[in-house]
Scaffold this active site. Structure first.
Site, short mmCIF file in Angstrom:
data_model
loop_
_atom_site.label_atom_id
_atom_site.label_comp_id
_atom_site.label_asym_id
_atom_site.label_seq_id
_atom_site.Cartn_x
_atom_site.Cartn_y
_atom_site.Cartn_z
N TYR A 1 0.85 -1.19 0.00
CA TYR A 1 0.00 0.00 0.00
C TYR A 1 0.89 1.24 0.00
O TYR A 1 0.70 2.17 -0.79
CB TYR A 1 -0.93 -0.02 1.21
CG TYR A 1 -1.87 1.17 1.24
CD1 TYR A 1 -1.49 2.37 1.83
CD2 TYR A 1 -3.13 1.11 0.66
CE1 TYR A 1 -2.33 3.48 1.83
CE2 TYR A 1 -3.98 2.21 0.64
CZ TYR A 1 -3.57 3.39 1.24
OH TYR A 1 -4.40 4.47 1.24
N GLU B 1 9.50 5.62 22.48
CA GLU B 1 8.48 4.64 22.91
C GLU B 1 8.21 3.65 21.78
O GLU B 1 8.38 3.99 20.61
CB GLU B 1 7.20 5.35 23.35
CG GLU B 1 6.73 6.47 22.45
CD GLU B 1 5.72 7.43 23.12
OE1 GLU B 1 5.90 7.78 24.29
OE2 GLU B 1 4.76 7.82 22.44
N LYS C 1 6.27 1.66 18.96
CA LYS C 1 5.10 2.05 18.14
C LYS C 1 4.16 0.85 18.08
O LYS C 1 4.43 -0.16 17.42
CB LYS C 1 5.55 2.45 16.74
CG LYS C 1 4.38 2.94 15.92
CD LYS C 1 4.82 3.52 14.59
CE LYS C 1 3.61 4.03 13.83
NZ LYS C 1 2.62 2.99 13.55
N ASP D 1 1.12 -1.54 17.27
CA ASP D 1 0.39 -1.78 16.03
C ASP D 1 -1.05 -2.10 16.36
O ASP D 1 -1.48 -3.24 16.38
CB ASP D 1 1.06 -2.94 15.27
CG ASP D 1 0.64 -2.95 13.83
OD1 ASP D 1 -0.02 -2.00 13.39
OD2 ASP D 1 0.98 -3.93 13.13
N TYR E 1 -0.37 7.28 25.20
CA TYR E 1 0.88 7.95 24.85
C TYR E 1 0.72 9.45 24.64
O TYR E 1 1.55 10.09 24.01
CB TYR E 1 1.53 7.31 23.63
CG TYR E 1 0.64 7.10 22.43
CD1 TYR E 1 0.09 8.17 21.75
CD2 TYR E 1 0.36 5.80 21.99
CE1 TYR E 1 -0.72 7.97 20.65
CE2 TYR E 1 -0.45 5.60 20.89
CZ TYR E 1 -1.00 6.68 20.22
OH TYR E 1 -1.81 6.49 19.13
N LYS F 1 10.17 3.03 11.56
CA LYS F 1 9.50 1.74 11.32
C LYS F 1 10.50 0.58 11.21
O LYS F 1 11.60 0.73 10.68
CB LYS F 1 8.68 1.81 10.03
CG LYS F 1 7.60 2.89 10.02
CD LYS F 1 6.35 2.50 10.75
CE LYS F 1 5.46 1.54 10.01
NZ LYS F 1 4.50 2.18 9.13
N CYS G 1 3.72 -41.23 -0.91
CA CYS G 1 4.90 -40.45 -0.54
C CYS G 1 5.65 -40.03 -1.81
O CYS G 1 5.93 -40.88 -2.66
CB CYS G 1 5.80 -41.30 0.37
SG CYS G 1 7.41 -40.55 0.64
N CYS H 1 9.23 -42.14 -1.79
CA CYS H 1 9.36 -43.59 -1.93
C CYS H 1 8.13 -44.24 -2.55
O CYS H 1 8.14 -45.44 -2.83
CB CYS H 1 9.68 -44.23 -0.58
SG CYS H 1 8.28 -44.25 0.54
N CYS I 1 3.90 -40.71 5.46
CA CYS I 1 4.36 -41.78 4.58
C CYS I 1 4.44 -43.04 5.42
O CYS I 1 4.98 -43.04 6.52
CB CYS I 1 5.74 -41.41 4.04
SG CYS I 1 6.66 -42.80 3.41
N CYS J 1 11.71 -45.65 3.22
CA CYS J 1 11.64 -44.36 2.53
C CYS J 1 12.97 -43.60 2.68
O CYS J 1 13.40 -43.32 3.80
CB CYS J 1 10.49 -43.53 3.12
SG CYS J 1 10.44 -41.85 2.49
C1 9MJ Z 1 1.91 4.37 18.73
N1 9MJ Z 1 1.19 3.99 17.71
O1 9MJ Z 1 2.39 3.56 19.50
C2 9MJ Z 1 1.90 7.89 18.79
N2 9MJ Z 1 2.10 5.77 18.94
O2 9MJ Z 1 1.88 10.28 18.93
C3 9MJ Z 1 2.89 6.35 19.89
N3 9MJ Z 1 1.49 6.74 18.26
C4 9MJ Z 1 1.45 9.19 18.34
N4 9MJ Z 1 2.75 7.67 19.80
C5 9MJ Z 1 1.29 11.31 18.27
N5 9MJ Z 1 3.66 5.66 20.77
C6 9MJ Z 1 0.50 10.82 17.30
C7 9MJ Z 1 0.60 9.44 17.33
#
Ligand code: 9MJ
Length: 694
Positions: free
Chosen positions: A54, A131, A133, A135, A243, A336, A430, A433, A448, A454
């Site tokens: 993407y 910190e 990130k 998901d 956060y 990332k 198999c 063999c 098998c 074999c």
């Molecule tokens: C995540 N996704 O862990 C922010 N984020 O700060 C952290 N996202 C963020 N900070 C400002 N640890 C906008 C998004």
């Protein structure tokens, strides 16, 4: 003046009509694809292509628009971030927009980020806050007088969805803040996610109920948060880390905000909000990179998915000076990790045969860079998995490689399915063999039935026989075994002992010296122990600990060979299935012949003198095993302890003599400490086993 009109005025290059129509068509195609995939990702929670694909399309459009600004239209996906808000939920207007983050993929970009901040501040005296990130999904929680009154998703940053009733079910989010010094109105921002373990369990439940599984924890979290029935959301293992903050208001105008991001998070923690424990203050971009490396190393152990780390200017005053670029703060950046998913073509499916005959379908892929390495093969587990995923040979597929785990094919990309694809069916014979392949007792894998006839099973059996914990034949690697079997120099494990140095030195890349060394190690391996020998035979589900238990119980190989399944179950930790496997193994004529040949090549071991139970070193000691072990399974450790005379119990009480605590030991360890019971770690246990090696 409209934005497009303004842009038109700046048009740098006049395009010829032909080129222009080509470009317009290209841009329209990119709009179409991006809108389609954005809808699948944001609205349906069912992305079809990985994020990197993407991003690639998005960057293509960005680059075209940068080159030819006249092609930017107001409805371009680059002018809008996020997805459409579903109609089923109430919409929530974010008084203070929810920002997104700019992305960086290299150390150079982080150095540039740091330089830009220095330039804006006109000095280099600033701290950064690092910190993970997460998901998951960005969320905003609104507390009024300390009570949670609203939870809204980020949506497009301006308008989100009201998911309060679902968020209220998340146990880690306080419905009422602790303390009493919070502002009248407090908006808290963070990420809702599904921990990895909960995700696995949820998918297993979905499979058991014949329901659709989720592609990853992020989709599972999004799907759960968008449940109209909050009872379903309540059953989903969601969690959150905060956060940041949004609107803050108090009776006497503004509540004093803390001066740094780190103090704000501390304050939120004090009010009872969940904060990620992996955060850290860093002083320069080099420390950012060190933090990135350390979190990347930890990534697979963390109980939640992360896709990078985030660096933020720590001082709020400095954040204000540095400012924003349209929808993202200039004072923060996401660094990332390499993508763990990628798209490629499934060229073919081969079937691999394991030591015990298990047939595993393995996808052969057009090489693709994923998780930091080039992947050409990925497992498809078994026929049921192939059917469930609906993968066909020729499909474009999503490949996932997380950490050091074997790469796997997640699913096909149906919109990219070519006209000619081939449905795969596990062969009935198999592939090596030709023996019949069977699925025994509801097992997912077919096997098998050729046994040691074999060649594939023979190769695996010989590799196992020679391995370190078995006969420990130094210098006999996997490749060498394969060559020897292919050249028909050996047919089974017993043939190893009649190899000559001359035969070996005639093999590819084997000189006289290495041939001599190999003969010496084969000779040395003849002096072994009974447990090693039993383990080396490769009986199904007989690991080191069971081999040791069998040796100790029967003392003589001949007794094990003739033992009936019923009697075998008297051996500690041998249940009906393992007992059946042992009896079946020794009842087969060809196995009997191989053992006779091995013994006649003068393999030998010291006699086991069975100690009376009360002479055993851990006689009647009550031991509890807790936490996870890294060097052996808990079952194997338990079997060894029993062999040494211990009574292994499942719960800690005053009668417990010793607690062996592996990693992440919890309540049992705590109880042991409360009762002042001796505690030993895994290393201590291994020393104990070494000391009393039977
Ligand atoms: C995540 N996704 O862990 C922010 N984020 O700060 C952290 N996202 C963020 N900070 C400002 N640890 C906008 C998004």
């Amino acid at each position: 003046m409209s934005k497009t009109a303004a842009i038109k005025k700046k048009l740098p290059i006049e395009l010829s009509d032909v080129k222009k129509s080509d470009l317009v068509a290209q841009v329209q195609q990119l709009h179409k694809s991006l809108n389609y995939h954005s809808h699948r990702y944001y609205v349906l929670d069912d992305p079809e292509i990985p994020d990197v694909e993407y991003d690639k399309l998005f960057r293509q459009l960005e680059s075209l628009e940068a080159q030819y600004p006249e092609l930017i239209s107001l409805d371009s996906p680059t002018q809008r971030v996020g997805g459409k808000v579903l109609e089923n939920f109430q919409q929530v207007l974010h008084e203070m927009p929810m920002l997104s983050l700019s992305n960086a993929f290299s150390s150079d970009e982080i150095e540039d980020f740091s330089k830009r901040i220095g330039e804006r501040l006109e000095h280099d005296d600033f701290e950064l806050f690092a910190e993970p990130k997460l998901d998951g999904l960005a969320i905003s929680l609104r507390y009024e007088k300390g009570i949670l009154v609203q939870a809204a998703t980020r949506g497009d940053g301006q308008t989100g969805e009201d998911v309060t009733s679902n968020v209220r079910t998340i146990k880690t989010i306080p419905l009422r803040l602790s303390g009493n010094d919070f502002p009248k109105i407090l908006e808290v921002r963070g990420e809702i996610f599904m921990p990895k373990k909960g995700f696995e369990q949820l998918n297993q439940t979905q499979i058991n109920n014949d329901e659709k599984t989720f592609a990853n924890p992020r989709n599972a979290a999004a799907g759960s948060l968008r449940q109209l029935d909050s009872k379903i959301a309540a059953s989903r293992p969601l969690d959150m880390f905060c956060y940041g903050i949004g609107i803050v208001e108090d009776e006497n105008e503004n509540h004093p905000i803390e001066s740094t991001h780190s103090l704000i998070l501390q304050q939120l923690k004090y009010w009872g909000l969940p904060i990620c424990p992996e955060v850290k203050i860093v002083n320069n971009w080099q420390e950012c990179i060190a933090y990135y490396d350390s979190i990347l190393l930890k990534r697979s152990e963390l109980p939640y998915e992360i896709d990078g780390v985030v660096y933020k200017v720590n001082s709020i005053a400095q954040q204000q000076i540095v400012g924003f670029i349209s929808r993202a703060p200039r004072w923060a950046i996401a660094h990332k990790f390499p993508a763990e998913e990628a798209m490629t073509r499934l060229l073919n499916i081969d079937v691999q045969v394991g030591r015990t005959g298990a047939l595993t379908p393995v996808g052969r892929l057009e090489p693709v860079f994923v998780g930091g390495v080039t992947v050409t093969n990925a497992t498809l587990h078994n026929q049921s998995e192939i059917d469930r995923k609906g993968v066909r040979i020729g499909d474009m597929v999503i490949v996932r490689r997380a950490g050091d785990v074997i790469p796997e094919i997640v699913k096909p990309v149906l919109s990219k399915r070519p006209d000619k694809t081939q449905v795969f069916n596990m062969p009935e014979h198999c592939p090596i063999c030709g023996s019949l392949a069977e699925r025994i007792n509801d097992e997912a894998k077919s096997r098998c039935t050729g046994g040691l006839y074999c060649p594939a099973q023979r190769k695996e059996a010989i590799k196992h026989f020679a391995s370190r914990k078995a006969m420990d034949i130094d210098g006999l690697g996997d490749k060498l075994v394969e060559q020897m079997v292919d050249a028909e120099m050996i047919h089974d494990i017993s043939d190893l002992f009649s190899l000559s140095a001359e035969q070996i030195s005639n093999m590819e890349r084997m000189g006289e010296k290495s041939a001599d060394n190999l003969i010496k190690s084969i000779e040395a391996s003849k002096s072994t122990t009974l447990p090693r020998f039993i383990y080396a035979l490769g009986i199904r589900e007989v690991g080191e600990a069971t081999a040791l238990a069998l040796a100790n119980h029967y003392q003589l190989l001949s007794k094990i060979q003739t033992a009936k399944a019923e009697d075998l179950q008297n051996v500690p930790d041998v249940g009906p299935i393992v007992a059946h496997n042992i009896e079946t193994f020794f009842s087969q004529e060809h196995n009997d012949e191989v053992i006779k040949k091995l013994l006649s090549s003068s393999i030998h071991w010291p006699e086991i003198l069975k100690k009376e139970k009360d002479e055993l070193p851990l006689a009647d000691r009550v031991i509890v095993l807790t936490g996870s072990l890294s060097e052996m399974t808990r079952n194997d450790a338990k079997a060894r302890l029993i062999e040494l005379g211990a009574k292994v119990s499942g719960s800690v009480s005053k009668k417990t003599d010793l607690v062996i605590a592996g990693d992440k030991a919890g309540s049992k360890l705590k109880k042991a400490e409360e009762l002042d019971i001796e505690v030993m770690d895994e290393a201590g246990m291994l020393l104990l086993f070494k000391k009393y090696e039977l």
